[in-house]
Write a protein that holds these residues in place. Sequence first.
Motif, mmCIF file in Angstrom:
data_model
loop_
_atom_site.group_PDB
_atom_site.id
_atom_site.type_symbol
_atom_site.label_atom_id
_atom_site.label_comp_id
_atom_site.label_asym_id
_atom_site.label_seq_id
_atom_site.Cartn_x
_atom_site.Cartn_y
_atom_site.Cartn_z
ATOM 1 N N THR A 137 0.751 -1.233 0.045
ATOM 2 C CA THR A 137 0.020 -0.140 -0.014
ATOM 3 C C THR A 137 0.774 1.181 0.012
ATOM 4 O O THR A 137 0.399 2.347 -0.415
ATOM 5 C CB THR A 137 -1.006 0.205 1.140
ATOM 6 O OG1 THR A 137 -0.226 -0.114 2.393
ATOM 7 C CG2 THR A 137 -1.828 -1.120 1.494
ATOM 8 N N PHE A 152 -6.539 -2.968 6.664
ATOM 9 C CA PHE A 152 -7.262 -3.037 7.825
ATOM 10 C C PHE A 152 -7.546 -4.658 8.444
ATOM 11 O O PHE A 152 -7.571 -4.569 9.592
ATOM 12 C CB PHE A 152 -8.920 -2.772 7.297
ATOM 13 C CG PHE A 152 -8.811 -1.247 6.914
ATOM 14 C CD1 PHE A 152 -8.907 -0.192 7.892
ATOM 15 C CD2 PHE A 152 -8.754 -0.986 5.590
ATOM 16 C CE1 PHE A 152 -8.843 1.115 7.515
ATOM 17 C CE2 PHE A 152 -8.921 0.366 5.269
ATOM 18 C CZ PHE A 152 -8.990 1.435 6.188
ATOM 19 N N VAL A 153 -7.512 -5.585 7.641
ATOM 20 C CA VAL A 153 -7.455 -6.931 8.300
ATOM 21 C C VAL A 153 -6.230 -7.248 8.906
ATOM 22 O O VAL A 153 -6.263 -7.853 10.202
ATOM 23 C CB VAL A 153 -7.700 -7.956 7.074
ATOM 24 C CG1 VAL A 153 -7.322 -9.445 7.707
ATOM 25 C CG2 VAL A 153 -8.962 -7.983 6.474
ATOM 26 N N ALA A 179 -7.905 4.767 7.441
ATOM 27 C CA ALA A 179 -9.241 5.211 7.095
ATOM 28 C C ALA A 179 -9.540 6.665 6.555
ATOM 29 O O ALA A 179 -9.966 6.897 5.325
ATOM 30 C CB ALA A 179 -10.193 5.010 8.293
ATOM 31 N N SER A 215 -6.121 -0.690 0.939
ATOM 32 C CA SER A 215 -6.855 -1.984 0.648
ATOM 33 C C SER A 215 -7.520 -2.484 1.680
ATOM 34 O O SER A 215 -7.050 -2.406 2.947
ATOM 35 C CB SER A 215 -5.894 -2.918 -0.101
ATOM 36 O OG SER A 215 -5.221 -3.587 0.769
ATOM 37 N N VAL A 216 -8.281 -3.407 1.693
ATOM 38 C CA VAL A 216 -9.111 -4.175 2.844
ATOM 39 C C VAL A 216 -8.122 -4.944 3.537
ATOM 40 O O VAL A 216 -8.251 -5.042 4.761
ATOM 41 C CB VAL A 216 -10.205 -4.945 2.090
ATOM 42 C CG1 VAL A 216 -9.913 -6.190 1.540
ATOM 43 C CG2 VAL A 216 -11.259 -5.474 3.318
ATOM 44 N N TRP A 217 -7.259 -5.560 2.835
ATOM 45 C CA TRP A 217 -6.132 -6.203 3.626
ATOM 46 C C TRP A 217 -5.362 -5.701 4.743
ATOM 47 O O TRP A 217 -4.965 -5.924 5.573
ATOM 48 C CB TRP A 217 -5.139 -7.131 2.694
ATOM 49 C CG TRP A 217 -6.060 -7.834 1.896
ATOM 50 C CD1 TRP A 217 -6.168 -7.900 0.515
ATOM 51 C CD2 TRP A 217 -6.489 -9.175 2.240
ATOM 52 N NE1 TRP A 217 -6.837 -8.982 0.059
ATOM 53 C CE2 TRP A 217 -7.028 -9.874 1.267
ATOM 54 C CE3 TRP A 217 -6.355 -9.790 3.584
ATOM 55 C CZ2 TRP A 217 -7.746 -11.227 1.259
ATOM 56 C CZ3 TRP A 217 -7.224 -11.181 3.752
ATOM 57 C CH2 TRP A 217 -7.869 -11.790 2.572
ATOM 58 N N ALA A 249 -8.474 6.660 2.888
ATOM 59 C CA ALA A 249 -9.139 5.942 2.191
ATOM 60 C C ALA A 249 -10.285 7.040 1.868
ATOM 61 O O ALA A 249 -10.753 7.117 0.525
ATOM 62 C CB ALA A 249 -9.499 4.749 2.785
#
Length: 483
Positions: A42, A127-128, A178, A123-125, A181
């Motif tokens: 990222t 946050f995961v 966040a 990316s969502v990853w 994003a």
Amino acid sequence: MSAGADTGLSKGAQREKNRVTVASLAAAVCLTAAKLAAGLATGSLGLLAEAAHSALDTVASVITFFSVRVAGRPADENHPYGHGRVENLSAVVQGVLLLGTAAWVLSESIGRIFFEPVAVQVSVWAFVVMGVSVAVDLWRSRMLYRVARRHGSRALEADALNFRADMFSSSVVIIGLALSAYGASVGGGGWFLERADAFAALLVGLFILGKAGQLAMRSVNVLLDLAPVELQGRISRGAESVSGVVETRRVRLRESGHRKFADIVVSVPRTVSAAEAHGISERVEETVRYIDGRTESVVHVEPVATEAETMAEAIHGIAQEMGFRTHHERVQRAGGSYEATLHVEVDPALTLGEAHERASGLGDEIRRQEPRIARVNSHIEVAEPDPEERERVDADHPELVEEIRRAVAGSGTEASCHEVRLYRHKGPEDAETGALDAVLHCDFPPRMGVGEVHLRTEHVERTLRAGLPALEQVVIHAEPAAG
């Protein structure tokens, strides 16, 4: 504390510490790899800062892994206080490593905020990864802190605080991601949103800096023997509460890993015996263990004069301080002042002049410390030699035994003898003189005062020695008459 005390941990405690450090190390390796991969994918400085932070956590966990093993070793000849300070040293190393990480994160974040902003591809990853990181840090901190509190481990406590703080820094990174994003979704979102990730990294760096300084200073203070003042005061008050302690003069504390060591100086009345003073010191040690179970103490006892002591007790105490053995100390009023008498035991090898000089020096010191005493009369006698051998001979002298019984019964003291023993020393001069020692077990009325019994036993002794020249020494053991 007994000499050579084992200050190492029990095997069960050591296994538990080893188990949690291995688990923490494995978690640190996994989190470092995940954060680094997400950060590179990222371009997030916050994620890279967290990856660096986790990498340092991995190094710290390795240091902790080895330090708890070394710290768990028992005391030896070269390390009488054990090896516990290895944990404090490892905590200092962890603090220094964290300071280096904080410096890099702060430098990069300031560069991205003011000089070279970098776009972050969220990316969502990402946050995961950070969400998993928070959950793992919560699990690790609870596990390590529980074991650290149970066994008093500075290294494990440092790790636990470290991972608890990591949850905050990870949360800051999540907020930064966040905001980044959101800024990307609205087409930029202004100067702050474009740099939200760098601001998150800046906060993480400042947080790491403060935590590193706190961790390093706490451990350095232990290594420099900074005394825990609150515990010092509790130990001082606890020692003074022990029966027989006049005051606590000094308490010195030092830490070594999971243990603390206390050197305590207390004062006790100078009239107590060595055995009584030892008992007082043991009670002080028990009190310290009750106050803090991880503190081992060595108690030094100093004799002092007290207001409660009598003048006779003061004379005995002064003599003890000067290295004299004395007995039969008595103080009597003579006119407007006091006069003291005592028996002073001296080495039989001394001449009369040497013995008199020593006894005179004792008298001078007694008058100096007790100005109310105007005169000191000392009876010089040789110290009691080693026990002589003697044989029991009352069976050979039945007539003398009966004479003794009749003399006691007719002494007007209300005493009666139920046992008479006669002894003769085995020296050749004793065989020539025929001198005997008599030991009498005599019954007196049970309600008679001890002082009165003493006077009556003295009367019996004088009567026997006057009427029976064969008796050289008479000892009367007084007992309450049955019924």
